[in-house]
Write a protein that holds these residues in place. Structure first.
Motif, mmCIF file in Angstrom:
data_model
loop_
_atom_site.group_PDB
_atom_site.id
_atom_site.type_symbol
_atom_site.label_atom_id
_atom_site.label_comp_id
_atom_site.label_asym_id
_atom_site.label_seq_id
_atom_site.Cartn_x
_atom_site.Cartn_y
_atom_site.Cartn_z
ATOM 1 N N ALA A 71 -14.336 -1.697 1.860
ATOM 2 C CA ALA A 71 -13.858 0.144 1.605
ATOM 3 C C ALA A 71 -14.941 0.660 1.716
ATOM 4 O O ALA A 71 -15.004 1.075 0.259
ATOM 5 C CB ALA A 71 -12.367 -0.034 0.604
ATOM 6 N N ALA A 72 -16.045 0.249 2.301
ATOM 7 C CA ALA A 72 -17.539 0.856 1.736
ATOM 8 C C ALA A 72 -18.233 2.351 3.027
ATOM 9 O O ALA A 72 -18.669 2.764 1.898
ATOM 10 C CB ALA A 72 -19.004 0.229 1.702
ATOM 11 N N GLU A 73 -16.821 2.159 3.698
ATOM 12 C CA GLU A 73 -17.637 3.319 5.442
ATOM 13 C C GLU A 73 -16.540 3.331 4.965
ATOM 14 O O GLU A 73 -15.957 3.813 6.654
ATOM 15 C CB GLU A 73 -18.268 2.487 6.268
ATOM 16 C CG GLU A 73 -18.948 4.184 7.236
ATOM 17 C CD GLU A 73 -20.007 4.837 6.548
ATOM 18 O OE1 GLU A 73 -18.988 5.921 6.849
ATOM 19 O OE2 GLU A 73 -20.946 4.768 6.175
ATOM 20 N N SER A 74 -15.862 5.068 4.803
ATOM 21 C CA SER A 74 -14.743 6.017 5.474
ATOM 22 C C SER A 74 -15.461 6.471 6.372
ATOM 23 O O SER A 74 -14.157 6.957 7.889
ATOM 24 C CB SER A 74 -15.051 6.907 4.370
ATOM 25 O OG SER A 74 -16.262 7.871 4.282
ATOM 26 N N MET A 75 -16.181 6.447 7.577
ATOM 27 C CA MET A 75 -16.357 6.437 9.018
ATOM 28 C C MET A 75 -15.668 6.159 10.050
ATOM 29 O O MET A 75 -14.912 6.451 10.304
ATOM 30 C CB MET A 75 -17.711 6.982 9.192
ATOM 31 C CG MET A 75 -18.465 7.042 10.644
ATOM 32 S SD MET A 75 -20.044 7.038 11.323
ATOM 33 C CE MET A 75 -20.609 8.159 9.361
ATOM 34 N N GLN A 76 -15.112 4.732 9.500
ATOM 35 C CA GLN A 76 -14.619 3.809 10.378
ATOM 36 C C GLN A 76 -13.134 4.636 10.353
ATOM 37 O O GLN A 76 -12.430 4.956 11.309
ATOM 38 C CB GLN A 76 -14.521 2.438 9.896
ATOM 39 C CG GLN A 76 -13.672 1.368 10.859
ATOM 40 C CD GLN A 76 -13.837 0.604 10.021
ATOM 41 O OE1 GLN A 76 -13.602 0.240 9.214
ATOM 42 N NE2 GLN A 76 -12.879 -0.515 11.086
ATOM 43 N N TRP A 77 -12.314 4.948 9.381
ATOM 44 C CA TRP A 77 -11.623 4.847 9.219
ATOM 45 C C TRP A 77 -11.194 6.560 9.446
ATOM 46 O O TRP A 77 -9.758 6.789 10.013
ATOM 47 C CB TRP A 77 -10.244 4.302 7.865
ATOM 48 C CG TRP A 77 -11.096 3.159 7.754
ATOM 49 C CD1 TRP A 77 -11.489 2.778 6.273
ATOM 50 C CD2 TRP A 77 -10.286 1.793 8.358
ATOM 51 N NE1 TRP A 77 -11.044 1.605 6.182
ATOM 52 C CE2 TRP A 77 -10.875 0.705 7.347
ATOM 53 C CE3 TRP A 77 -9.627 1.998 9.594
ATOM 54 C CZ2 TRP A 77 -10.918 -0.297 8.533
ATOM 55 C CZ3 TRP A 77 -9.500 0.729 10.024
ATOM 56 C CH2 TRP A 77 -9.644 -0.399 9.155
ATOM 57 N N ARG A 78 -11.720 7.286 9.095
ATOM 58 C CA ARG A 78 -11.844 8.869 9.593
ATOM 59 C C ARG A 78 -12.193 8.847 11.686
ATOM 60 O O ARG A 78 -10.778 9.850 11.321
ATOM 61 C CB ARG A 78 -13.074 9.875 8.643
ATOM 62 C CG ARG A 78 -13.292 10.821 9.386
ATOM 63 C CD ARG A 78 -14.561 11.357 8.607
ATOM 64 N NE ARG A 78 -14.243 13.061 8.997
ATOM 65 C CZ ARG A 78 -15.239 14.509 8.157
ATOM 66 N NH1 ARG A 78 -16.547 13.932 8.471
ATOM 67 N NH2 ARG A 78 -15.441 15.412 9.029
ATOM 68 N N GLU A 116 -9.532 14.689 5.363
ATOM 69 C CA GLU A 116 -9.192 13.975 7.288
ATOM 70 C C GLU A 116 -7.604 14.089 7.378
ATOM 71 O O GLU A 116 -6.666 14.854 8.537
ATOM 72 C CB GLU A 116 -9.617 13.760 7.459
ATOM 73 C CG GLU A 116 -10.455 13.224 9.209
ATOM 74 C CD GLU A 116 -10.762 14.133 9.435
ATOM 75 O OE1 GLU A 116 -10.804 14.798 10.942
ATOM 76 O OE2 GLU A 116 -11.843 14.254 8.873
ATOM 77 N N ALA A 117 -7.008 13.761 7.192
ATOM 78 C CA ALA A 117 -5.284 13.297 7.590
ATOM 79 C C ALA A 117 -4.279 14.926 7.109
ATOM 80 O O ALA A 117 -3.915 15.402 8.370
ATOM 81 C CB ALA A 117 -4.608 12.266 6.296
#
Length: 470
Positions: free
Chosen positions: A162-169, A207-208
């Motif tokens: 879990a290092a890159e939030s852009m994916q889940w955003r 974002e959610a």
């Protein structure tokens, strides 16, 4: 080959009619002419020196290795052309391997080092920014999750890196636009640094809330090797997806390597055919290494001894995959380096990793100027550290145990998973993403229902989706 301005040329080499073996101490110092070598000839000679040095390191001939180190120091440079840069990091790795023969000396030399976590984070961010590999993996992963979770009301995603939030955003945005309405989404993020997880939680929660999507973030501060599966807290009624990006290879250390000494590994007597380097004349470093420098071992192919079979390889990876299977995920997407750096023999690993990182350094050569501070940091703190781990470490300390896609297919099938062919739309998104890069040397291909991302014709990373077989 390489000119000083980075352009390519094919010219005759002064070494074609003579052996490179003039490096022996009895033939006098070669230093007066080293600085006069043209870029192409310097690249050829550096490859020869690296292979010769590795041979001496592997056989314990430290005096000869020291002579080669001295010559390399007059040619290699971390801010030079591609071959000079990569030679710097492989030389450092070989020297590091020698020093580990004397643990006291090694510890003394490194006693004042400060581990800069921030530099590692920055380097990995730059890897995401300047290369398309992670972006392609994230696009394919998200599409596979969206398709697997169609109609599900409670979705749980476990991110093992879990290092890159852009994916889940991006996934939150896609799920919020579902015709049937958004699901309740829970993401469990695993990472060794709390600061990274806290930042991801903040970004995704915001974002959610903005999109009115029910959301919960569950942080787990842990290295993958120490992960307690119970802390993943998979609940009844949840549809589970698992994402593993460049992580599973860290669990491949065989149990019988636990007590292995990290130095002076016996060399395969048929491994090196050094005089062939003088015949190589290609336009990039990857091409420079392509024509069978290592006799009996072609880069990019597997030897039977270079990587263990799934059933006997490692209790850790087998147990971990079995535990993931026990969670019954609807889909699990795995991205890994597509190269074999897990051989037991130093010369095998050096030839394979030299070829692999040559392609990555070539990518940067086409993307960033040689004086770029970002490029220097990325090469030093990410690629340089990976090279050092592959070359200088043995046993549990060697984490960068990359393997080819066919090995991962064997392992995952052995653990009870079945391949899920990636959809046309997922492939279309990946191809469009690559088309957005100014460099046309990035390519993508399908292999056994998986995606392989290449630099020119060299496979570098693979992405594949899996489900549980019952």
């Amino acid at each position: 080959m390489f000119q000083d301005d980075g352009s390519s040329s094919v010219t005759s080499s002064p070494f074609q009619n003579s052996s490179f073996n003039s490096v022996s101490p009895g033939l006098g110092s070669p230093y007066p002419w080293l600085k006069e070598l043209k870029s192409e000839d310097r690249g050829l000679y550096l490859i020869h020196l690296l292979l010769t040095c590795a041979t001496h390191v592997a056989t314990g001939s430290l005096e000869n290795a020291n002579l080669i180190f001295d010559q390399i120091s007059h040619l290699a440079s971390p801010d030079g052309d591609t071959m000079q840069r990569i030679a710097s990091y492989f030389t450092e790795a070989l020297a590091d391997r020698i020093l580990k023969a004397w643990p006291g000396l090694y510890k003394a030399l490194h006693s004042t080092e400060i581990s800069l976590f921030s530099e590692d984070v920055v380097a990995r961010k730059m890897f995401f920014e300047f290369f398309p590999f992670l972006k392609v993996a994230f696009v394919i992963t998200n599409q596979a999750i969206i398709e697997a979770m169609e109609g599900e009301k409670m979705v749980h995603i476990i991110d093992l890196n879990a290092a890159e939030s852009m994916q889940w955003r991006a996934l939150i945005q896609d799920l919020s636009a579902r015709p049937e309405g958004p699901p309740h989404l829970r993401i469990t993020g695993v990472h060794p640094q709390k600061e990274v997880l806290d930042k991801m939680a903040c970004v995704l929660t915001e974002e959610a809330e903005k999109l009115d999507l029910p959301f919960q973030f569950n942080p787990i501060v842990s290295k993958l090797e120490n992960l307690d599966i119970e802390k993943l807290r998979v609940k009844t009624g949840e549809a589970l997806a698992i994402s593993s990006v460049l992580q599973l290879h860290t669990l491949l250390s065989p149990v019988d390597e636990a007590q292995k000494r990290p130095h002076l590994t016996p060399m395969n007597s048929n491994a090196v055919h050094l005089n062939r380097t003088s015949q190589i004349k290609q336009s990039t470093l990857g091409d420079l290494l392509q024509k069978d420098m290592i006799s009996g071992h072609s880069p990019g192919t597997d030897s039977e001894s270079s990587s263990p079979q799934p059933s006997t390889s490692s209790v850790q990876i087998d147990g971990f995959l079995n535990a993931l299977w026990g969670l019954s995920p609807k889909v699990m997407v795995v991205a890994e380096q597509d190269s074999n750096h897990n051989g037991s023999n130093l010369m095998e690993r050096l030839s394979e990793s030299l070829y692999f990182y040559a392609a990555l350094f070539d990518c940067l050569e086409s993307t960033l100027p040689r004086t770029s501070a970002e490029r220097l940091k990325l090469e030093k703190f990410l690629f340089g550290e990976e090279i050092k781990n592959i070359i200088s470490c043995e046993g549990p300390g060697r984490k960068e145990r990359h393997e080819k896609l066919d090995r991962w297919i064997q392992r995952l099938e052995f653990a009870g998973f079945a391949n899920v062919p990636l959809s046309y739309y997922g492939m279309l998104q990946a191809r469009r993403l690559l088309q957005g890069y100014s460099c046309d040397s990035y390519r993508i291909k399908e292999e056994n229902g998986c995606v392989v991302i290449c630099w020119q014709d060299r496979p570098l990373f693979s992405v594949c989706a899996w489900r549980c077989k019952r």
